[in-house]
Design a protein around this motif. Structure first.
Motif, PDB file in Angstrom:
ATOM      1  N   GLY A  87      -3.681  -1.892   5.227  1.00  0.00           N
ATOM      2  CA  GLY A  87      -1.834  -1.402   5.705  1.00  0.00           C
ATOM      3  C   GLY A  87      -1.884  -1.822   4.234  1.00  0.00           C
ATOM      4  N   SER A  88      -1.020  -0.701   3.722  1.00  0.00           N
ATOM      5  CA  SER A  88      -1.230  -0.539   2.221  1.00  0.00           C
ATOM      6  C   SER A  88      -0.443  -2.000   1.720  1.00  0.00           C
ATOM      7  CB  SER A  88      -0.109   0.718   1.794  1.00  0.00           C
ATOM      8  OG  SER A  88       1.213   0.641   2.748  1.00  0.00           O
ATOM      9  N   ASP A  89       0.582  -2.831   2.825  1.00  0.00           N
ATOM     10  CA  ASP A  89       0.670  -3.990   2.481  1.00  0.00           C
ATOM     11  C   ASP A  89      -0.779  -4.728   1.098  1.00  0.00           C
ATOM     12  OD1 ASP A  89       2.822  -3.260   3.592  1.00  0.00           O
ATOM     13  OD2 ASP A  89       2.156  -5.204   5.119  1.00  0.00           O
ATOM     14  N   LEU A 186       3.198   2.821  -7.293  1.00  0.00           N
ATOM     15  CA  LEU A 186       3.978   4.130  -5.975  1.00  0.00           C
ATOM     16  C   LEU A 186       3.654   4.457  -4.781  1.00  0.00           C
ATOM     17  CD1 LEU A 186       4.609   7.591  -8.779  1.00  0.00           C
ATOM     18  CD2 LEU A 186       5.830   5.541  -8.498  1.00  0.00           C
ATOM     19  N   ASP A 187       5.081   3.468  -3.787  1.00  0.00           N
ATOM     20  CA  ASP A 187       4.881   3.325  -2.898  1.00  0.00           C
ATOM     21  C   ASP A 187       5.087   5.032  -1.756  1.00  0.00           C
ATOM     22  OD1 ASP A 187       4.733   2.832   0.090  1.00  0.00           O
ATOM     23  OD2 ASP A 187       5.714   0.700  -0.037  1.00  0.00           O
ATOM     24  N   GLY A 188       3.789   5.348  -1.386  1.00  0.00           N
ATOM     25  CA  GLY A 188       4.271   6.935  -0.362  1.00  0.00           C
ATOM     26  C   GLY A 188       4.686   6.367   1.063  1.00  0.00           C
ATOM     27  N   ALA A 189       4.849   5.136   1.353  1.00  0.00           N
ATOM     28  CA  ALA A 189       4.762   4.879   2.973  1.00  0.00           C
ATOM     29  C   ALA A 189       4.956   6.379   3.567  1.00  0.00           C
ATOM     30  CB  ALA A 189       5.576   4.081   3.113  1.00  0.00           C
ATOM     31  N   TYR A 190       6.182   6.407   2.705  1.00  0.00           N
ATOM     32  CA  TYR A 190       7.495   7.708   3.526  1.00  0.00           C
ATOM     33  C   TYR A 190       6.951   9.004   3.525  1.00  0.00           C
ATOM     34  CZ  TYR A 190       9.343   3.252   5.767  1.00  0.00           C
ATOM     35  OH  TYR A 190       9.479   2.736   6.474  1.00  0.00           O
ATOM     36  N   ALA A 191       6.138   9.456   2.631  1.00  0.00           N
ATOM     37  CA  ALA A 191       6.312  10.599   1.264  1.00  0.00           C
ATOM     38  C   ALA A 191       5.713  12.114   2.875  1.00  0.00           C
ATOM     39  CB  ALA A 191       4.559  10.387   0.475  1.00  0.00           C
ATOM     40  N   ARG A 217      -0.004   5.053   0.001  1.00  0.00           N
ATOM     41  CA  ARG A 217      -0.336   5.379   1.167  1.00  0.00           C
ATOM     42  C   ARG A 217      -0.775   5.195   2.617  1.00  0.00           C
ATOM     43  NH1 ARG A 217       0.702  11.760   1.470  1.00  0.00           N
ATOM     44  NH2 ARG A 217       1.881  11.712  -0.407  1.00  0.00           N
ATOM     45  N   THR A 218      -0.726   5.132   3.674  1.00  0.00           N
ATOM     46  CA  THR A 218      -0.490   4.591   4.741  1.00  0.00           C
ATOM     47  C   THR A 218      -0.603   5.139   6.758  1.00  0.00           C
ATOM     48  OG1 THR A 218       0.489   2.743   6.335  1.00  0.00           O
ATOM     49  CG2 THR A 218       2.562   3.891   6.076  1.00  0.00           C
ATOM     50  N   PHE A 219      -1.608   5.073   7.463  1.00  0.00           N
ATOM     51  CA  PHE A 219      -1.203   5.452   8.287  1.00  0.00           C
ATOM     52  C   PHE A 219      -0.220   5.070   9.311  1.00  0.00           C
ATOM     53  CE2 PHE A 219      -5.631   6.837   6.425  1.00  0.00           C
ATOM     54  CZ  PHE A 219      -5.313   8.151   7.185  1.00  0.00           C
ATOM     55  N   SER A 220       0.591   4.060   8.974  1.00  0.00           N
ATOM     56  CA  SER A 220       1.421   3.118  10.026  1.00  0.00           C
ATOM     57  C   SER A 220       2.455   4.409  10.525  1.00  0.00           C
ATOM     58  CB  SER A 220       2.028   2.537   9.240  1.00  0.00           C
ATOM     59  OG  SER A 220       1.144   1.427   9.234  1.00  0.00           O
ATOM     60  N   LYS A 221       2.716   5.313   9.426  1.00  0.00           N
ATOM     61  CA  LYS A 221       3.724   5.893   9.808  1.00  0.00           C
ATOM     62  C   LYS A 221       3.867   7.303  10.798  1.00  0.00           C
ATOM     63  CE  LYS A 221       6.016   2.009   8.531  1.00  0.00           C
ATOM     64  NZ  LYS A 221       6.677   2.111   6.556  1.00  0.00           N
ATOM     65  N   LEU A 222       3.509   8.617   9.421  1.00  0.00           N
ATOM     66  CA  LEU A 222       3.799   9.545  10.274  1.00  0.00           C
ATOM     67  C   LEU A 222       2.253   9.824  11.524  1.00  0.00           C
ATOM     68  CD1 LEU A 222       4.501  12.985  10.589  1.00  0.00           C
ATOM     69  CD2 LEU A 222       2.813  12.974   8.493  1.00  0.00           C
ATOM     70  N   LEU A 228      -3.251  -0.563  14.227  1.00  0.00           N
ATOM     71  CA  LEU A 228      -4.841  -0.832  13.128  1.00  0.00           C
ATOM     72  C   LEU A 228      -4.585  -1.308  11.822  1.00  0.00           C
ATOM     73  CD1 LEU A 228      -6.411   2.629  14.831  1.00  0.00           C
ATOM     74  CD2 LEU A 228      -6.287   0.260  15.236  1.00  0.00           C
ATOM     75  N   ARG A 229      -3.496  -1.257  10.867  1.00  0.00           N
ATOM     76  CA  ARG A 229      -3.671  -1.394   9.852  1.00  0.00           C
ATOM     77  C   ARG A 229      -3.978  -1.118   8.453  1.00  0.00           C
ATOM     78  NH1 ARG A 229       0.106  -1.702   8.932  1.00  0.00           N
ATOM     79  NH2 ARG A 229      -0.046  -3.927   7.374  1.00  0.00           N
ATOM     80  N   LEU A 230      -4.025  -0.152   8.291  1.00  0.00           N
ATOM     81  CA  LEU A 230      -4.589   0.889   7.230  1.00  0.00           C
ATOM     82  C   LEU A 230      -3.640   1.633   6.439  1.00  0.00           C
ATOM     83  CD1 LEU A 230      -7.742   2.159   6.718  1.00  0.00           C
ATOM     84  CD2 LEU A 230      -7.011   3.779   7.646  1.00  0.00           C
TER      85      LEU A 230
HETATM   86  C1  LIG Z   1       5.899   0.700   6.432  1.00  0.00           C
HETATM   87  C2  LIG Z   1       5.858   0.503   5.076  1.00  0.00           C
HETATM   88  C3  LIG Z   1       4.987   0.658   4.501  1.00  0.00           C
HETATM   89  C4  LIG Z   1       3.294   0.268   5.227  1.00  0.00           C
HETATM   90  O1  LIG Z   1       2.859  -0.473   5.607  1.00  0.00           O
HETATM   91  P1  LIG Z   1       1.490  -0.797   6.143  1.00  0.00           P
HETATM   92  O2  LIG Z   1       0.901  -2.579   5.706  1.00  0.00           O
HETATM   93  O3  LIG Z   1       0.296   0.566   5.529  1.00  0.00           O
HETATM   94  O4  LIG Z   1       1.737  -1.075   7.286  1.00  0.00           O
HETATM   95  C5  LIG Z   1       4.621   0.426   3.112  1.00  0.00           C
HETATM   96  N1  LIG Z   1       5.275   0.390   2.482  1.00  0.00           N
HETATM   97  C6  LIG Z   1       6.906   0.641   2.961  1.00  0.00           C
HETATM   98  C7  LIG Z   1       8.020   0.344   1.509  1.00  0.00           C
HETATM   99  C8  LIG Z   1       7.506   0.742   4.359  1.00  0.00           C
HETATM  100  O5  LIG Z   1       8.428   0.410   4.163  1.00  0.00           O
END
Ligand SMILES: *Cc1c(COP(=O)(O)O)cnc(C)c1O
Length: 364
Positions: A87-89, A186-191, A217-222, A228-230
């Motif tokens: 995850g980007s976390d 720069l957290d692009g989770a929703y980019a 960036r994350t694979f969790s959203k779009l 899978l936490r990536l």
């Molecule tokens: C959902 C989200 C993430 C993504 O987290 P993951 O660990 O990649 O699932 C990151 N930043 C923000 C602001 C989010 O809302």
């Protein structure tokens, strides 16, 4: 009892609260509380994941080379300047571990993603919140919050939990005024949801040669692969080498790597997901306004809505009444936005159920 004593900075951490997943009396509640993809994930990604079911004894590629190449090509990036996380976390955590000393300061906007503060505090740093203006990141306030102890700054664009957005010119202005020893994340989770706006930019160009930027960036959203936490990050080679020193060797699982590659290739699924968010977002915002509520400008896959004092119920009551009807939205009490609800844009059927329930609740 006199067991081991956690470091004081850890004792102060508020544990992360995930969006609710259960509603009493409902086997399959409508879960629009965690900004997951309403359409699920790409069938090709599921298939790629399933195909690994008989090779679970083999360690993943520690460099995630196939995925690295696929992402580098898609975004025109240097493969060596990418890093992957659970995850980007995990990238936020690695950055905090690598760059924050006890007593350092991390600056974030007033309404921030909770995982950032957890990462900073775990490294012993203090978290400073810069006031926002109309629920939107205020670059001047962010800059004013910098002190000689500041070493890190987080900004998400579009932001969560607000869903608001600032033009890229503002990000550039922020970076230009930032001391070089402050790392900007720069957290692009929703980019991906904001790419259609002309004043959006990924920040990759800016990060390519900057001494002090990580874009995540994350694979969790779009891409709908939250299970899978990536996540991944892009930064200059020095930062990437530093993060790689503390990255746990096999942190991106084989299933995640394989599914992510398939998801990247399934441009049809991504396009349909985006189209759903665009249509559903406009509809949901209009409906909330019709009910007398105040949706914030929505640039991601959710709408955050304010419940005005004139409404018959407060936000918490609406959240509970929806849960009683099997609909889970995200209350924002622990984000210091007690009069707001964050609602993920769901399928058409889910949004219809939400509309019906809200009408009943607010007219009752
Ligand atoms: C959902 C989200 C993430 C993504 O987290 P993951 O660990 O990649 O699932 C990151 N930043 C923000 C602001 C989010 O809302």
């Amino acid at each position: 009892m006199s067991g081991p004593i956690a470091k004081p900075t850890i004792a102060e951490i508020e544990p992360y609260k995930a969006g609710k997943a259960k509603a009493a009396g409902f086997d399959k509640p409508i879960k629009i509380s965690a900004n997951e993809n309403a359409l699920g994930c790409s069938p090709a990604a599921s298939e790629a994941y399933r195909a690994l079911a008989n090779v679970l004894h083999v360690y993943p590629d520690p460099q995630a080379n196939a995925l690295r190449e696929a992402l580098a090509q898609k975004h025109s990036l240097e493969p060596a300047q990418l890093i992957f996380g659970t995850g980007s976390d995990e990238i936020f955590s690695m950055a905090a571990q690598a760059y924050l000393n006890p007593g350092d300061e991390m600056v974030q906007p007033q309404f921030a993603f909770a995982a950032w503060a957890i990462a900073a505090r775990a490294a012993g740093a203090n978290v400073i919140s810069a006031p926002e203006r109309d629920y939107t990141v205020d670059v001047d306030a962010m800059l004013a919050a910098i002190t000689p102890r500041t070493r890190m700054m987080f900004v998400a664009n579009p932001a969560s939990p607000t869903g608001t957005f600032i033009p890229f010119a503002e990000i550039k202005r922020l970076h230009a005024a930032l001391p070089e020893n402050v790392l900007l994340i720069l957290d692009g989770a929703y980019a991906e949801f904001a790419e259609r706006h002309s004043d959006f930019d990924s920040g990759f160009e800016l990060a390519r040669n900057a001494s002090n930027i990580i874009v995540t960036r994350t694979f969790s959203k779009l891409y709908g692969l939250a299970a899978l936490r990536l996540g991944w990050g892009y930064a200059n080679p020095t930062i990437i080498q530093t993060l790689n020193k503390i990255r746990l060797p096999f942190n991106a699982s084989s299933g995640a790597q394989a599914a992510a590659i398939a998801a990247l290739n399934d441009t049809d699924f991504s396009a349909r997901s985006l189209a759903r968010v665009e249509a559903g977002g406009a509809q949901l915002s209009a409906f909330l306004r019709e009910l007398g509520l105040t949706p914030l400008p929505a640039f991601a896959n959710f709408v955050t809505v304010r419940v005005p004092k004139s409404a018959p119920l407060i936000a918490l009551e609406i959240e509970r009444a929806l849960a009683e009807r099997g609909i889970l939205v995200r209350g924002l009490q622990n984000y210091s936005m007690p009069d707001c609800l964050r609602i993920t844009i769901g399928t058409e059927a889910e949004m219809q159920a939400l509309e019906q329930a809200l009408r009943a609740i607010l007219r009752a």
